[in-house]
Write a protein that holds these residues in place. Structure first.
Motif, mmCIF file in Angstrom:
data_model
loop_
_atom_site.group_PDB
_atom_site.id
_atom_site.type_symbol
_atom_site.label_atom_id
_atom_site.label_comp_id
_atom_site.label_asym_id
_atom_site.label_seq_id
_atom_site.Cartn_x
_atom_site.Cartn_y
_atom_site.Cartn_z
ATOM 1 N N PHE A 249 -56.731 12.243 -64.902
ATOM 2 C CA PHE A 249 -57.170 11.604 -66.153
ATOM 3 C C PHE A 249 -56.940 12.556 -67.335
ATOM 4 O O PHE A 249 -56.460 12.134 -68.395
ATOM 5 C CB PHE A 249 -58.650 11.231 -66.055
ATOM 6 C CG PHE A 249 -59.103 10.247 -67.099
ATOM 7 C CD1 PHE A 249 -59.287 8.915 -66.767
ATOM 8 C CD2 PHE A 249 -59.345 10.645 -68.407
ATOM 9 C CE1 PHE A 249 -59.709 7.987 -67.729
ATOM 10 C CE2 PHE A 249 -59.755 9.741 -69.369
ATOM 11 C CZ PHE A 249 -59.939 8.407 -69.037
ATOM 12 N N ALA A 250 -57.266 13.837 -67.140
ATOM 13 C CA ALA A 250 -57.086 14.823 -68.209
ATOM 14 C C ALA A 250 -55.623 14.924 -68.624
ATOM 15 O O ALA A 250 -55.295 14.963 -69.823
ATOM 16 C CB ALA A 250 -57.606 16.182 -67.746
ATOM 17 N N VAL A 251 -54.721 14.939 -67.638
ATOM 18 C CA VAL A 251 -53.295 15.029 -67.965
ATOM 19 C C VAL A 251 -52.818 13.738 -68.622
ATOM 20 O O VAL A 251 -52.027 13.771 -69.574
ATOM 21 C CB VAL A 251 -52.474 15.327 -66.692
ATOM 22 C CG1 VAL A 251 -50.981 15.232 -66.982
ATOM 23 C CG2 VAL A 251 -52.820 16.713 -66.154
ATOM 24 N N GLY A 252 -53.297 12.593 -68.132
ATOM 25 C CA GLY A 252 -52.927 11.330 -68.759
ATOM 26 C C GLY A 252 -53.317 11.287 -70.219
ATOM 27 O O GLY A 252 -52.519 10.885 -71.079
ATOM 28 N N ARG A 253 -54.532 11.750 -70.503
ATOM 29 C CA ARG A 253 -54.983 11.796 -71.905
ATOM 30 C C ARG A 253 -54.125 12.779 -72.710
ATOM 31 O O ARG A 253 -53.743 12.497 -73.849
ATOM 32 C CB ARG A 253 -56.449 12.231 -71.956
ATOM 33 C CG ARG A 253 -57.438 11.094 -71.772
ATOM 34 C CD ARG A 253 -57.462 10.206 -73.045
ATOM 35 N NE ARG A 253 -58.361 9.082 -72.918
ATOM 36 C CZ ARG A 253 -59.670 9.132 -73.109
ATOM 37 N NH1 ARG A 253 -60.252 10.292 -73.398
ATOM 38 N NH2 ARG A 253 -60.393 8.051 -72.997
ATOM 39 N N ALA A 254 -53.829 13.940 -72.114
ATOM 40 C CA ALA A 254 -53.014 14.937 -72.807
ATOM 41 C C ALA A 254 -51.620 14.388 -73.107
ATOM 42 O O ALA A 254 -50.987 14.780 -74.090
ATOM 43 C CB ALA A 254 -52.909 16.210 -71.969
ATOM 44 N N ALA A 255 -51.168 13.451 -72.262
ATOM 45 C CA ALA A 255 -49.845 12.849 -72.459
ATOM 46 C C ALA A 255 -49.892 11.637 -73.380
ATOM 47 O O ALA A 255 -48.856 11.012 -73.643
ATOM 48 C CB ALA A 255 -49.257 12.440 -71.110
ATOM 49 N N GLY A 256 -51.098 11.283 -73.866
ATOM 50 C CA GLY A 256 -51.212 10.198 -74.836
ATOM 51 C C GLY A 256 -51.577 8.848 -74.254
ATOM 52 O O GLY A 256 -51.549 7.837 -74.972
ATOM 53 N N MET A 257 -51.951 8.775 -72.974
ATOM 54 C CA MET A 257 -52.317 7.507 -72.355
ATOM 55 C C MET A 257 -53.771 7.162 -72.662
ATOM 56 O O MET A 257 -54.587 8.055 -72.907
ATOM 57 C CB MET A 257 -52.103 7.576 -70.842
ATOM 58 C CG MET A 257 -50.664 7.786 -70.416
ATOM 59 S SD MET A 257 -50.484 7.957 -68.612
ATOM 60 C CE MET A 257 -51.025 6.326 -68.056
#
Length: 433
Positions: A249-257
């Motif tokens: 989830f953290a990476v998804g948010r960092a990628a703009g999702m």
């Protein structure tokens, strides 16, 4: 043109790259590579037995592959997401790839190919789409391993799952493990993002080494991503599944999702081979195959899963946990004692487990069956001498890679399930060992 470093899997038309390893020298197999149809050979010195026009000499064949991979990344303008940690990095890598693949083109490193050579070979043989996301697991057994990998494949987002007492024989201490794992954070520039486990103190401390932005995930105060962000039922066993999901989830948010898209993707997570994977066992029993690798923390977590799964009988098969350093005997004794509390039947296999068994109190010994190794135990299981699965049994199999506990899972697996489809280390090269 595809590249190969192994004549056993080389296909006609491949370029054979001769790698010097700890136990072999790939140059010794160059003639065999040409006989099997290799188009040419990349070597570190001339090979007298081969036509000169079929051999290209370079200073270092491993770095030659790394250079090809890096050039492909730069040309395709890919974003690199790098993952490391003592426990859970492969499952976390795959979860991150699943989340990102719902929004972007993704290439992920294969299996446990987490060294510079493994990653270089994977990427050199990959067709990288423009601006795709590369999800790369990075392993380390010595200080500087991750730093070297990041020199070639510079991360834009770095993820650290945790710092545990794994590879202490080479790192020396938990602080040594922390120093090695933090190299993945130090590799970020001022625009990079570090996603760190806030509940692991040694991992959380790495935020001080980050020149860019930090995203903390966990239950701790001030975490940016918490369990409340995960709104779907996760299809994975164990409490650690929540941390895998929060990291993704953290990476998804960092990628703009956005959160809805991330949670929708998390529904499709799958347990990897040998990692707390639910499988049908013989006679209608349940097999939890966790035979890929083991550490004290991972074994404790697996036993907790065994405790919580509904069963008439609980059975634990534990193999040696390797590379633990001076505290290995105590760790094995503790693991067996915890297994006796969690299971109705306990079987242990391996040199260290045998010594641990000898150090157990008699009352505990009476509830444990000890074997020299997994090969001996698997043969006795196959012959029906020590245990026969029954409907209602839940069976846990756990051990380090070197313990080869997948042999146990293979014997216990339901007859109609092909082992190569669900268990780790089923290739011809592994089965020959």
């Amino acid at each position: 043109m595809p590249y190969s470093t192994d004549t056993r899997t080389l296909r006609p038309g491949d370029t054979y790259v001769a790698i010097r390893g700890e136990r072999y020298d790939g140059h010794d197999f160059a003639c065999e590579a040409l006989r099997k149809g290799a188009a040419n050979v990349i070597a570190e010195h001339p090979l007298s037995d081969l036509p000169p026009d079929r051999v290209q000499c370079v200073q270092n064949t491993e770095l030659y592959l790394a250079g090809i991979a890096r050039d492909k990344i730069v040309s395709a303008q890919c974003q690199v997401i790098a993952i490391t940690g003592s426990v859970g990095k492969t499952s976390t890598k795959n979860a991150i790839a699943t989340v990102l693949a719902s929004a972007f083109p993704v290439t992920a490193s294969s299996g446990n190919l987490n060294t510079l050579l493994g990653l270089a070979l994977t990427l050199a043989n990959s067709d990288l789409e423009h601006e795709s996301r590369l999800v790369l697991e990075m392993g380390a057994t010595r200080k500087g391993d991750i730093e070297e990998i990041c020199t070639w494949f510079s991360p834009h987002i770095s993820v650290v799952t945790n710092v545990r007492g794994v590879h202490l024989e080479t790192f020396g201490s938990l602080r040594g493990v922390q120093t090695a794992k933090s190299e993945i954070v130090l590799a970020l520039d001022g625009h990079g993002i570090a996603c760190l486990n806030a509940d692991d103190p040694l991992t959380r401390e790495m935020q001080d080494k980050c020149r860019g932005r930090t995203v903390l995930f966990g239950r701790s105060r001030n975490s940016h991503i918490t369990p409340q962000h995960i709104t779907v039922q996760l299809p994975l066993l164990g409490d650690h599944a929540l941390y895998i999901a929060m990291a993704a989830f953290a990476v998804g948010r960092a990628a703009g999702m956005d959160g809805l898209a991330i949670n929708a993707a998390l529904r499709h997570l799958k347990a990897e081979k040998g990692r707390l994977r639910r499988l049908e066992a013989r006679n209608g029993a349940l097999l939890i195959d966790d035979s890929y690798n083991a550490s004290p923390d991972a074994t404790r977590a697996a036993l907790q899963v065994l405790r919580t799964v509904e069963a008439k009988r609980r059975i634990a098969f534990l193999g040696d946990m390797l590379e633990l350093g001076p505290g290995e005997l105590d760790a094995h004794v503790n693991a067996v004692e915890e297994a006796v509390e969690a299971a109705d039947l306990v079987f242990v296999a391996g040199d260290i487990m045998k010594i641990a068994f000898d150090n157990l109190p008699p009352a505990v010994q009476s509830r444990v069956c000890a074997f020299d190794n997994s090969a001996t135990l698997s043969k006795d299981l196959e012959a029906g001498k020590v245990y026969m699965p029954e409907r209602g049994d839940t069976i846990l199999v756990k051990g380090s890679q070197g313990a080869r506990m997948e042999r146990i899972s293979k014997v216990l697996l339901a007859e109609d399930i092909p082992p190569e489809e669900v268990l780790p280390r089923q290739s011809a090269s592994w089965l020959a060992l």
